[in-house]
Design an enzyme around this catalytic site. Structure first.
Site, short mmCIF file in Angstrom:
data_model
loop_
_atom_site.label_atom_id
_atom_site.label_comp_id
_atom_site.label_asym_id
_atom_site.label_seq_id
_atom_site.Cartn_x
_atom_site.Cartn_y
_atom_site.Cartn_z
N ASP A 39 -32.56 6.46 -3.17
CA ASP A 39 -31.87 7.33 -4.11
C ASP A 39 -32.17 6.88 -5.53
OD1 ASP A 39 -30.21 8.87 -5.67
OD2 ASP A 39 -28.35 8.21 -4.76
N ASP B 4 -23.77 4.87 2.09
CA ASP B 4 -24.42 4.79 0.78
C ASP B 4 -23.94 3.53 0.07
OD1 ASP B 4 -25.66 5.18 -1.63
OD2 ASP B 4 -24.54 6.98 -2.18
N LYS C 36 -32.17 14.19 -6.95
CA LYS C 36 -31.07 14.71 -7.76
C LYS C 36 -31.65 15.35 -9.01
CE LYS C 36 -27.65 11.38 -6.11
NZ LYS C 36 -26.87 10.16 -6.43
N LYS D 182 -19.03 5.62 1.02
CA LYS D 182 -19.44 4.78 -0.09
C LYS D 182 -19.03 3.34 0.21
CE LYS D 182 -21.12 7.80 -3.09
NZ LYS D 182 -22.48 7.69 -3.69
N GLU E 189 -28.41 4.28 2.67
CA GLU E 189 -28.92 4.79 1.39
C GLU E 189 -28.86 3.71 0.31
OE1 GLU E 189 -27.90 8.43 -1.75
OE2 GLU E 189 -27.05 8.43 0.27
#
Length: 370
Positions: free
Chosen positions: A244, A192, A268, A164, A219
């Site tokens: 995403d 990400d 998701k 992250k 991402e």
């Protein structure tokens, strides 16, 4: 004919082992909402909503209210196998609110599997894979801290790390460089940004420094609604690009395809409304030659199991992040993960046994509809 006769809504909070730090927030616990559907035959199915105002546009409390007053009453008396009709009824009652709809959808799928006596992945077309491999997900920390954590994760047996980032370009490049140096060239790295860089120019500047680091993909580096920026980045870098937050449903999927904006998409269940719409998105991606990852909003064993069954069933789902149960100090059910491997068995439905005593110990609010 089987009917849904009652709905229980449990608002709970799951304790995290350590704080989860991403570009737009820090979580010390994970608020989530379980939905329990019971049929007139006494069969029980569980679903989950883990909303995020930054991603799904829903809050914890709004999700409870919309299930209580709108979605729940709309599906009482329905046959759980009538999943298209159930989604149509929910869509008539409320626009958007995908996490709330996902809770109902997942619980219906759990019921379908239990009523059919089959694990859910068999109803979804699988298994296409023998097992699932999950990454180790790392919060935003100083480079040296992330490097040490990465070494520890590799020592535990993880072969893939998800980093992250999303603060500023220089610091984020330093984080990725430090981790790569710490773990060597053979460990897979995924980065990400969670929209943190914001703009294509910043992203391209960062990727120029990362091209030699061998990352699997970048991402969502830019704002969710900037699919043109994603397409521009994809044209100008050799690093694969994943959308995403920029993908919720069919509308965005069509735009991603038309703009050639992604090599990968991250589906998701909380963003799209559950398993039924997720299957549709995967089919669209497969036709467009786009690979799919099934992601997580850091969910309990309930929604994690749903995502795992979908991941196991579809050949175009090349990656998954069913990591929630690995991040909680206490969960509502045991989940079949060992190290970085998930192996689903033959138990029907989601294949997990929700511990109602644990749910009660974590509960903030309980609402019953009948």
């Amino acid at each position: 004919m089987t009917r849904i006769r009652s709905i229980d809504i449990y608002a709970i909070a799951l304790p995290l082992i350590r704080p989860f730090i991403i570009a737009y927030d820090t979580f010390r616990e994970m608020p989530t909402i379980l939905v329990r559907l019971e049929t007139d035959e006494g069969v029980v199915g569980y679903g989950e909503a883990t909303p995020d105002e930054h991603v799904t546009g829903e809050t914890y409390w709004s999700t409870i209210e919309v299930i209580k007053h709108h979605l729940g009453p709309a599906v009482l008396g329905e046959n759980p196998f009538s999943i298209e009709r159930i989604h149509d009824r929910m869509n008539q009652k409320a626009k958007g609110v995908p996490a709330a709809k996902a809770a109902i959808d997942i619980a219906c799928h759990d019921l379908m599997g239990k009523l059919a006596g089959q694990p859910l992945y068999r109803l979804l077309g699988g298994p296409s894979h023998d097992e699932l491999v999950i990454p180790y997900v790392m919060s935003i920390q100083p480079p040296e801290v992330m490097a040490q954590e990465a070494q520890a994760a590799v020592a535990e047996g993880y072969g893939t790390l998800k980093l992250k980032v999303g603060t500023d370009v220089a610091s984020d490049v330093a984080r990725v460089q430090a981790v790569r140096q710490a773990v060597g060239p053979d460990i897979r790295l995924r980065v990400d940004v969670n929209q943190g860089w914001g703009y294509a120019a910043e992203t391209l500047q960062a990727l120029k420094h990362m091209e030699a680091l061998g990352i699997d993909w970048i991402e969502q580096p830019v704002h969710a609604d900037d699919l043109d920026g994603m397409a521009d980045i994809r044209r100008k870098t050799a690093i694969p690009v994943m959308v995403d937050e920029g993908l919720l449903g069919d509308k965005e999927m069509r735009q991603i395809t038309q703009k050639n904006a992604a090599d990968w998409i991250n589906i998701k269940l909380m963003k799209c409304g559950g398993l039924y719409p997720a299957v549709r998105l995967n089919h669209q991606a497969e036709m467009a030659g786009i690979r799919v990852q099934i992601g997580s909003m850091v969910e309990s064993a309930v929604a994690t199991a749903a995502g795992a069954h979908l991941s196991l069933a579809k050949k175009n789902i090349w990656s998954n992040e069913m990591v929630g149960p690995r991040m909680f100090a206490k969960d509502v059910a045991d989940f079949p993960v060992t190290g970085d491997r998930i192996r689903l068995g033959e138990s029907p439905g989601l294949g997990i046994a929700v511990n109602e005593e644990t749910v009660a110990s974590l509960m903030r609010i309980h609402v019953k509809l009948a």
